[in-house]
Design an enzyme around this catalytic site. Structure first.
Site, mmCIF file in Angstrom:
data_model
loop_
_atom_site.group_PDB
_atom_site.id
_atom_site.type_symbol
_atom_site.label_atom_id
_atom_site.label_comp_id
_atom_site.label_asym_id
_atom_site.label_seq_id
_atom_site.Cartn_x
_atom_site.Cartn_y
_atom_site.Cartn_z
ATOM 1 N N SER A 189 -8.784 0.894 8.335
ATOM 2 C CA SER A 189 -8.242 0.361 9.588
ATOM 3 C C SER A 189 -7.061 -0.534 9.272
ATOM 4 O O SER A 189 -6.524 -1.196 10.134
ATOM 5 C CB SER A 189 -9.321 -0.431 10.327
ATOM 6 O OG SER A 189 -9.789 -1.453 9.480
ATOM 7 N N LYS A 245 0.792 -1.231 0.000
ATOM 8 C CA LYS A 245 0.000 0.000 0.000
ATOM 9 C C LYS A 245 0.828 1.286 0.000
ATOM 10 O O LYS A 245 0.336 2.344 -0.393
ATOM 11 C CB LYS A 245 -0.940 0.002 1.213
ATOM 12 C CG LYS A 245 -2.060 -1.035 1.109
ATOM 13 C CD LYS A 245 -3.211 -0.519 0.267
ATOM 14 C CE LYS A 245 -4.404 -1.463 0.314
ATOM 15 N NZ LYS A 245 -5.528 -0.964 -0.503
#
Lengths: 407, 407
Positions: free
Chosen positions: A112, A82
């Site tokens: 989250s 990511k």
């Protein structure tokens, strides 16, 4: 709602190359590893026994010839791919609006998971305030982890509506710019940078040791296909864009549990599935595609095929990766490998397309952010068959496994 | 009892180099990895809180400067360093007695662990029958694993006497040659080959990136010390022989649980401790030193210091290696890291000896042969403090961690 709204890059391989130039000083060049045990397993037909109770029961097991090349994004910064999209998005923002302006506004996202950490790290690198909206019920370690990256954590309820309401308030109050988790060209293009690395690293590995290749690397190319997990589709679409028109096919892998294979089902039906509600153990893959990622993923000139695997397949693959490869991964990371090992549709397709020569397949291990406790919970009730199958492969270690690390 | 009884090699660095030449085509050149999070943790004083209840309670925590270099023998063939000694012993046997003779006699050993797999693999490589004596109570997966390496498994009771009785019978019946697990020069010298690799790999890493070194690598040397786990002492003594007179110090790490730190206690008392009965989670380290390994290990010109750690220290270190480094290791593998992070005697010694410049320390991860179930059992009851300390390090990932792989 504010978002990365400046001129989007072209969705092309050269845009991915430009992104790679922009972010490579901030990310790890993660290793590509090979593993004889797993390549052998992939090239061995499943037993009739293993197919019992599946949709392929009674069929002749496929007999594809496959060599595997694992892109270890679990060893990426923050433990997942990511950061690629996050750094790309943030650097483009700086280019477009100027550092001072972005520092003044800040960035915001809701997540989250790994995206939150990626955005927090990218923002911190440029002294940009990062607001991360997390559900109140997030595990304390994830909250602490995000805070330790210097991010400001805001709490919300668990539904999309509740999350977005908090995001909207932050934007209203601070002017923060939204960095979406996957459905934006800058994110997709950023994640796609891994494909350039995989291609170059596999070339290098095979040049140094032709035996690693299914066919000795004498075809003029060395990599035949890449398979990646698909949740929101940022990584899958990015890889597909990067490898478009290269002759390297890109495939998607999803969990089938409770309809988690929304991309596959959507493509089959010809329309994007907009909501998904699955509690698959592959918790990074519980999201539906977005408008942008759908456009690429539903185009068969970009993504050559979409496949899904069961929870048991994911657990079996995860056990192999941990216990045999000695590589610590999260469940979402192994759906590609699970597809290669256990999905007969995929295996038959490779047998047919690759023929005698076989295929070299790049498999993305997307991340490694899990805990001993989470793994314990997942394996708390191991069905007989899983334990037995895993044991059958004990110790079939060959030569040339671990040293093949292209940095 | 028959054993490797031919002329032993000199216990010298050049004997280790010769061994390396002999075995290197059969083993992996395992990677050396660096990790900013763990080097930072090693260079950060422990909290007063963390020292509560330990022998160092109330003392000022040490403040050493340390850069860590992890030798990943968990990625070695059969998942542990034991193949080094096994291949060396078997190849020397072939040199001395001729392949045909060794094939006629076969080899035998008793082990339920990594040594069994190492001997089985080395024997199979040269078509030599391998007899492995294992306790009847061994886990089925270990029995299956040893059999899948082509070895003939014989069962015995669990005591040393029962095991040796079965070994004696096999030797009587077949003429098989015993390959002892650690207490033999050929085994020690074989295990010591990893030290040559560590030294060269750390040199290369620091040459390519001086920032990896505690002091920028400008001392004329790059590696200051190596720490290895110590069970029977084959690996520790081998490393000590290989690095003797190089200026690189060698240290020992053991579990203290139920007297598992027999080497340390023996050296302190001036006499080898001949029996150990510990159920430490570091199950590869439950054995006492032998006559040969004692000779080297008790000599402070070879081993510069011996340290021990608690079960909690081992669990804490194991959690860091799995969850932060994404590296799958067995408990025995992390006692060196646990010593560096949690043993104040070791840390004070480094602070004093290394001074402002600091030390680059090679840390051997000896193996990765464990299972999800075994890890689950170990962490079934996690004390509060452990979970909290581990959480505190979440996400403090830096740059330059994973790409630093010297193959």
């Amino acid at each position: 709602m504010g978002s990365i709204n400046a001129s989007s890059p072209q969705l092309t391989r050269s845009a991915v190359s430009a992104a790679h130039e922009l972010i490579k000083e901030h990310i790890h060049l993660t290793p590509v590893q090979t593993n004889t045990t797993l390549s052998t397993l992939a090239s061995t037909p499943q037993t009739a026994e293993a197919l019992k109770g599946t949709q392929w029961e009674g069929q002749t097991p496929a007999y594809p010839k496959i060599k595997l090349f694992f892109k270890c994004e679990n060893m990426q910064r923050i433990g997942a791919f990511k950061v690629r999209g996050a750094f790309h998005a943030v650097k483009r923002l700086i280019e477009e609006q100027g550092l001072e302006e972005v520092q003044r506004k800040g960035v915001v996202t809701h997540s989250s998971g790994n995206h939150a950490q990626g955005v927090a790290l990218a923002a911190r690198t440029f002294s940009i305030p990062a607001h991360i909206v997390m559900p109140t019920i997030s595990t304390p370690s994830k909250i602490a982890g995000t805070q330790s990256q210097g991010a400001i954590v805001h709490f919300s309820g668990s539904t999309a509506q509740e999350r977005e309401a908090v995001v909207a308030k932050i934007i209203e109050r601070t002017g923060a710019i939204l960095v979406p988790p996957y459905d934006h060209p800058n994110i997709m293009i950023g994640q796609g940078t891994m494909a350039l690395e995989i291609q170059a690293q596999v070339d290098e590995l095979v040049r140094n040791d032709p035996a690693l290749s299914a066919y000795g690397g004498e075809k003029g190319k060395t990599l035949d296909a890449v398979i990646t997990p698909c949740g929101g589709g940022g990584m899958l679409s990015g890889n597909a864009i990067a490898l478009h028109n290269t002759g390297i096919k890109v495939f998607s892998a999803e969990p089938s549990f409770q309809g988690g294979d929304d991309a596959r089902r959507g493509v089959e039906a010809g329309a994007r599935i907009e909501t998904v509600k699955t509690l698959t153990i592959a918790d990074g893959l519980r999201t539906p595609l977005g408008d942008w990622t759908w456009k690429i993923i539903s185009d068969s000139k970009y993504v050559a095929g979409l496949y899904s695997v069961t929870e048991e397949n994911i657990k079996d693959a995860m056990r192999l990766v941990l216990e045999r490869m000695k590589c610590f991964v999260e469940p979402s990371a192994v759906v590609g490998l699970a597809t290669i090992l256990y999905n007969e549709d995929f295996r038959k397709m490779v047998e047919k397309e690759a023929g005698e020569e076989g295929w070299n397949i790049g498999v993305v291990f997307s991340g490694g952010n899990t805990t001993i406790e989470a793994i314990t919970k997942i394996f708390a009730t191991v069905p007989e068959g899983v334990a037995k199958r895993a044991e059958g492969t004990v110790g079939k270690d060959g030569k040339k496994e671990v040293e093949n690390v292209a940095g």
